[in-house]
Scaffold this active site. Structure first.
Site, mmCIF file in Angstrom:
data_model
loop_
_atom_site.group_PDB
_atom_site.id
_atom_site.type_symbol
_atom_site.label_atom_id
_atom_site.label_comp_id
_atom_site.label_asym_id
_atom_site.label_seq_id
_atom_site.Cartn_x
_atom_site.Cartn_y
_atom_site.Cartn_z
ATOM 1 N N GLY A 85 34.830 62.759 28.556
ATOM 2 C CA GLY A 85 35.348 63.469 27.578
ATOM 3 C C GLY A 85 35.727 64.827 28.308
ATOM 4 O O GLY A 85 36.584 65.681 27.921
ATOM 5 N N LYS A 108 39.188 63.821 30.784
ATOM 6 C CA LYS A 108 39.862 62.725 30.197
ATOM 7 C C LYS A 108 40.920 61.914 31.091
ATOM 8 O O LYS A 108 41.111 60.624 30.987
ATOM 9 C CB LYS A 108 40.500 63.241 28.909
ATOM 10 C CG LYS A 108 39.590 63.346 27.912
ATOM 11 C CD LYS A 108 40.552 64.139 26.611
ATOM 12 C CE LYS A 108 39.556 64.296 25.430
ATOM 13 N NZ LYS A 108 38.832 63.117 24.668
ATOM 14 N N ARG A 167 37.052 66.025 17.094
ATOM 15 C CA ARG A 167 37.731 64.934 16.523
ATOM 16 C C ARG A 167 38.956 64.741 17.270
ATOM 17 O O ARG A 167 39.897 64.678 16.725
ATOM 18 C CB ARG A 167 37.983 65.056 15.028
ATOM 19 C CG ARG A 167 38.410 66.566 14.507
ATOM 20 C CD ARG A 167 38.900 66.459 13.099
ATOM 21 N NE ARG A 167 39.432 67.836 12.651
ATOM 22 C CZ ARG A 167 38.839 68.791 12.039
ATOM 23 N NH1 ARG A 167 37.424 68.589 11.841
ATOM 24 N NH2 ARG A 167 39.526 69.805 11.600
ATOM 25 N N GLY A 169 40.168 62.156 19.115
ATOM 26 C CA GLY A 169 40.928 61.248 18.888
ATOM 27 C C GLY A 169 41.440 60.324 20.095
ATOM 28 O O GLY A 169 42.608 59.918 20.117
ATOM 29 N N PHE A 170 40.948 60.366 20.952
ATOM 30 C CA PHE A 170 41.226 59.743 22.245
ATOM 31 C C PHE A 170 42.559 60.426 22.887
ATOM 32 O O PHE A 170 43.482 59.567 23.229
ATOM 33 C CB PHE A 170 41.287 58.104 22.157
ATOM 34 C CG PHE A 170 39.972 57.569 21.995
ATOM 35 C CD1 PHE A 170 38.514 58.173 22.515
ATOM 36 C CD2 PHE A 170 39.926 56.151 22.103
ATOM 37 C CE1 PHE A 170 37.475 57.505 22.676
ATOM 38 C CE2 PHE A 170 38.714 55.398 22.011
ATOM 39 C CZ PHE A 170 37.461 55.801 22.399
ATOM 40 N N ASN A 193 35.846 55.382 31.754
ATOM 41 C CA ASN A 193 35.475 55.092 30.294
ATOM 42 C C ASN A 193 36.737 54.563 29.638
ATOM 43 O O ASN A 193 37.734 55.193 29.499
ATOM 44 C CB ASN A 193 35.102 56.522 29.848
ATOM 45 C CG ASN A 193 34.535 56.394 28.382
ATOM 46 O OD1 ASN A 193 35.329 55.957 27.400
ATOM 47 N ND2 ASN A 193 33.212 56.458 27.990
ATOM 48 N N ASN A 232 33.656 51.758 25.793
ATOM 49 C CA ASN A 232 33.471 52.893 24.866
ATOM 50 C C ASN A 232 33.875 52.419 23.255
ATOM 51 O O ASN A 232 35.071 52.258 22.916
ATOM 52 C CB ASN A 232 34.251 54.243 25.030
ATOM 53 C CG ASN A 232 33.839 55.374 24.056
ATOM 54 O OD1 ASN A 232 33.118 55.309 23.022
ATOM 55 N ND2 ASN A 232 34.517 56.526 23.976
ATOM 56 N N ASN A 249 35.875 58.944 16.144
ATOM 57 C CA ASN A 249 37.264 59.532 15.973
ATOM 58 C C ASN A 249 38.444 58.762 16.044
ATOM 59 O O ASN A 249 39.684 59.033 15.745
ATOM 60 C CB ASN A 249 37.540 60.732 16.793
ATOM 61 C CG ASN A 249 36.402 61.920 16.616
ATOM 62 O OD1 ASN A 249 35.995 62.177 15.627
ATOM 63 N ND2 ASN A 249 35.829 62.298 17.699
ATOM 64 N N ASN A 277 26.672 58.472 22.497
ATOM 65 C CA ASN A 277 27.928 59.155 22.044
ATOM 66 C C ASN A 277 27.521 60.228 21.202
ATOM 67 O O ASN A 277 26.066 60.668 20.482
ATOM 68 C CB ASN A 277 29.021 58.190 21.526
ATOM 69 C CG ASN A 277 30.418 58.606 22.047
ATOM 70 O OD1 ASN A 277 30.705 59.788 22.051
ATOM 71 N ND2 ASN A 277 31.184 57.906 22.286
ATOM 72 N N GLY A 298 25.807 68.400 21.775
ATOM 73 C CA GLY A 298 25.341 69.632 22.155
ATOM 74 C C GLY A 298 23.665 69.471 21.844
ATOM 75 O O GLY A 298 23.110 68.490 21.287
ATOM 76 N N GLY A 330 22.891 66.138 24.247
ATOM 77 C CA GLY A 330 21.976 67.082 24.043
ATOM 78 C C GLY A 330 21.293 67.577 25.336
ATOM 79 O O GLY A 330 20.446 68.595 25.065
#
Length: 348
Positions: free
Chosen positions: A62, A65, A111, A113-114, A137, A168, A173, A240, A261, A290
């Site tokens: 993430g 990317k 959100r 969305g890849f 990923n 994944n 999303n 995730n 988080g 987290g």
């Protein structure tokens, strides 16, 4: 220099979250990232799913990317870096705004969305890798008519380039994606991936992981573990982002998307414990969700994770966080009489 980088990170928090992230990527590409001095603490080194890692603290997918800054993030002190999620075709993702910084809760809702530049751009950058453990990923395009086929395409295109693959199926999303976590769908997905893997050159074979959601019932966890073990996958990443909403204080708490988080720590760790119990030693686990301190990393390890991953905490604590986590984690391990990270796994 760590202080300078952390102050810069603080300044970025005054910007739109997605714009701030883009500036961070460009700064890292320009060589402005932190570079810790000296070798890492050997107590944190670990062998995980066949990978020899200099330390057990990894960067979650993430952040990078498009495989643009895995080198600088390894140099910043991460033991391994996971790039992506990448889909076969480039896609813009969901409309903006789609990334929300919940400062009062030290949380993020996304959100996205890849959104990514696609496999070809990703593969071209990954081909320039010069060492270090860098995972890919892989995911499916939103409008794909054969989502399982998209994962197979990603595996084939990146074969021989990545240190490991993460499947994944747990992003909230992409509509319908989490349905791949059901037993029948997961058996089909992993079966087709195993078939594709067996047909590829053996010298490119690397570990394959599954990334799951934290929003799973115990029966679902048990079913996933049985399918993973039968398919001989190498590890599971728990977890995730969550679609649940614990009590939050930020004005944007009601935004749709996946929550990450600090508020995810308890839920993801509970799910991690369920996976450790259901896996029963058949495969190892990575703990994500987290992690923002050495105490959090230690809690994941004591709950059953061999390694941990983080991302959202960097938004609030800056890139110097990884060094602080490693220092604190090493001190906690020694204080409790452990001589290695592996000794502490699942001891609480």
């Amino acid at each position: 220099m760590s202080l300078v980088h952390d102050l810069a990170a603080g300044a970025l928090r005054s910007l739109d979250p997605e714009d701030a992230h883009g500036l961070t990527i460009r700064a890292l590409q320009a060589g402005l990232g932190p570079r810790p001095r000296g070798p890492g603490d050997p107590i944190l080194a670990i062998r995980f799913a066949g990978l020899d890692l200099p330390n057990c603290v990894g960067l979650a997918a993430g952040f990078d990317k498009n495989a643009q800054v895995y080198g600088p993030m390894l140099a910043a002190g991460f033991g391994f870096v996971e790039c992506g999620t990448v889909t076969p075709l480039p896609q813009a993702g969901n409309p903006r705004p789609r990334l929300f910084r919940l400062t009062e809760d030290r949380a993020v809702i996304n959100r996205m969305g890849f959104n990514n530049e696609g496999l070809e751009a990703f593969a071209g950058r990954l081909a320039r890798r010069q060492g270090g453990v860098v995972g890919a990923n892989i995911g499916a395009n939103k409008d794909s008519e054969d989502r399982v086929g998209d994962y197979v395409t990603g595996l084939r295109r990146l074969w021989g380039l990545a240190s490991y693959f993460t499947i994944n199926i747990s992003s909230p999303n992409t509509p319908g994606l989490r349905a791949l976590q059901t037993k029948d769908a997961l058996e089909e997905l992993l079966g087709r991936l195993a078939e594709a893997r067996d047909a590829l050159p053996p010298e490119g074979k690397v570990p394959m992981f599954l990334k799951v959601a934290p929003d799973l019932e115990p029966a679902e966890v048990e079913a996933i573990c049985d399918v993973v073990a039968a398919a001989e996958l190498d590890a599971v990443i728990v977890s995730n982002t969550t679609i649940s909403r614990p009590p939050l204080n930020s004005a944007q708490a009601s935004e749709a998307g996946g929550l990450s988080g600090a508020p995810l720590m308890d839920l993801s760790t509970r799910t991690l414990r369920l996976f450790h119990q259901a896996a029963d030693g058949r495969f190892p686990l990575a703990g994500a969700g987290g992690v923002s301190s050495g105490a959090d990393a230690y809690a994941k390890i004591r709950a059953g994770a061999c390694v941990v991953q983080l991302y959202s905490a960097l938004v609030f604590s800056g890139p110097g966080l990884v060094g602080r986590i490693k220092t604190d984690l090493a001190a906690r391990l020694r204080a409790d009489g452990f001589s290695s990270t592996a000794e502490a796994v699942a001891t609480a």
